[in-house]
Design a protein around this motif. Structure first.
Motif, PDB file in Angstrom:
ATOM      1  N   GLN A  50      44.073  39.779  57.898  1.00 50.82           N
ATOM      2  CA  GLN A  50      44.049  38.953  59.107  1.00 50.82           C
ATOM      3  C   GLN A  50      43.657  37.505  58.801  1.00 50.82           C
ATOM      4  O   GLN A  50      43.995  36.595  59.561  1.00 50.82           O
ATOM      5  CB  GLN A  50      43.095  39.551  60.130  1.00 50.82           C
ATOM      6  N   GLU A  96      47.780  35.303  64.868  1.00 49.69           N
ATOM      7  CA  GLU A  96      46.649  36.154  65.214  1.00 49.69           C
ATOM      8  C   GLU A  96      46.774  36.666  66.641  1.00 49.69           C
ATOM      9  O   GLU A  96      47.256  35.969  67.523  1.00 49.69           O
ATOM     10  CB  GLU A  96      45.354  35.357  65.082  1.00 49.69           C
ATOM     11  N   GLY A  97      46.380  37.914  66.850  1.00 52.82           N
ATOM     12  CA  GLY A  97      46.366  38.461  68.199  1.00 52.82           C
ATOM     13  C   GLY A  97      47.237  39.671  68.351  1.00 52.82           C
ATOM     14  O   GLY A  97      48.353  39.727  67.824  1.00 52.82           O
ATOM     15  N   SER A  98      46.734  40.624  69.090  1.00 49.37           N
ATOM     16  CA  SER A  98      47.482  41.860  69.311  1.00 49.37           C
ATOM     17  C   SER A  98      48.708  41.608  70.183  1.00 49.37           C
ATOM     18  O   SER A  98      48.659  40.787  71.102  1.00 49.37           O
ATOM     19  CB  SER A  98      46.567  42.883  69.985  1.00 49.37           C
ATOM     20  N   GLY A  99      49.804  42.285  69.854  1.00 51.11           N
ATOM     21  CA  GLY A  99      51.009  42.163  70.650  1.00 51.11           C
ATOM     22  C   GLY A  99      51.931  41.044  70.221  1.00 51.11           C
ATOM     23  O   GLY A  99      53.035  40.920  70.752  1.00 51.11           O
ATOM     24  N   ASN A 100      51.499  40.233  69.275  1.00 52.24           N
ATOM     25  CA  ASN A 100      52.376  39.161  68.802  1.00 52.24           C
ATOM     26  C   ASN A 100      53.437  39.704  67.855  1.00 52.24           C
ATOM     27  O   ASN A 100      53.216  40.670  67.141  1.00 52.24           O
ATOM     28  CB  ASN A 100      51.562  38.082  68.105  1.00 52.24           C
ATOM     29  N   THR A 101      54.581  39.046  67.862  1.00 50.50           N
ATOM     30  CA  THR A 101      55.695  39.517  67.062  1.00 50.50           C
ATOM     31  C   THR A 101      55.375  39.428  65.584  1.00 50.50           C
ATOM     32  O   THR A 101      54.821  38.440  65.109  1.00 50.50           O
ATOM     33  CB  THR A 101      56.943  38.682  67.365  1.00 50.50           C
ATOM     34  N   ILE A 102      55.744  40.475  64.861  1.00 52.29           N
ATOM     35  CA  ILE A 102      55.598  40.508  63.412  1.00 52.29           C
ATOM     36  C   ILE A 102      56.961  40.233  62.803  1.00 52.29           C
ATOM     37  O   ILE A 102      57.961  40.871  63.179  1.00 52.29           O
ATOM     38  CB  ILE A 102      55.026  41.862  62.953  1.00 52.29           C
TER      39      ILE A 102
END
Lengths: 113, 112
Positions: A50, A96-102
């Motif tokens: 992270q 950073e952050g949940s739900g962001n596109t990988i």
């Protein structure tokens, strides 16, 4: 162009050797990931990071090691302890952050000969 | 733990046929849901995403709706093309997590 660059595309390793796969991103993403892909098994998480100088094991970390000395780089070493390393390896990154596109690189094929 | 189950393939369709690939998930809280596509020998590309219940993701004629009541995120396209032949992956990120959990993928072959 912004993106994720993996190298080499194809790599052959003799049994008992360590090999390092390179992953570089110029997207200024904080988080980076390594996945392994085997036929019929989808993708499985090896390691993720992270922030710089910090990383966590994923579901199948045994026989692998990583480092994160720079924000843009996240190399993966496949060690001789990995019993079945032949696979397609995918590096990815996200902000950073949940739900962001990988976002994914093009992948590296590793074959043990 | 959080997981994704998608229909097994391969799926073979004729050009202009209707496509549905089923995806259901198990998760605590409110995960974000994704569909990725992989063409032969390449990495994964994001196709669409939805981050909360009842959201509809859409892209290139593909659609999927985040259904919390049925824990589903089925992928649909009204008229497939030969160029849609690929492997499609359903995935989620947990409510408080970063990394994606993937389904096993569904191979689609569209014939002329």
């Amino acid at each position: 162009d912004g993106g994720i660059t993996q190298s080499p595309k194809y790599l052959f390793r003799k049994e008992g050797q360590n090999v390092t796969l390179s992953c570089e991103q110029n997207l200024n993403h904080d988080a980076m990931y390594w996945y392994r892909q085997d036929p019929g098994q989808g993708l499985r998480l090896i390691y993720y990071s992270q922030i710089v100088n910090d990383f966590q094991k994923g579901d199948i970390a045994e026989g692998y090691s990583v480092s994160r000395e720079k924000k843009e780089s996240f190399p993966l070493t496949v060690t001789s302890a990995q019993k079945n390393p032949t696979a397609f390896y995918l590096c990815a990154s996200s902000i950073e952050g949940s739900g962001n596109t990988i976002y994914f690189g093009e992948g590296s094929w590793l074959t043990v000969v | 733990g959080d997981s994704v189950t998608q229909m097994e393939g391969p799926v073979t369709l004729s050009e202009e046929a209707f496509l549905t690939i089923n995806c259901t998930y198990t998760a605590t809280g409110y995960p974000s849901l994704f569909w990725y596509v992989q063409y032969p020998g390449e990495g994964l590309q994001l196709l669409l995403k939805a981050t909360k219940a009842d959201d509809k993701g859409s892209n290139k004629g593909f659609e999927a709706t985040y259904r919390k009541e049925t824990t589903s995120f089925h992928l649909e396209k009204g008229s497939v093309q030969v160029s849609d032949s690929a492997v499609y992956f359903c995935a989620l990120t947990p409510n408080s997590g970063y990394a994606l959990n993937f389904g096993k993928g569904t191979s689609l072959l569209v014939t002329p």
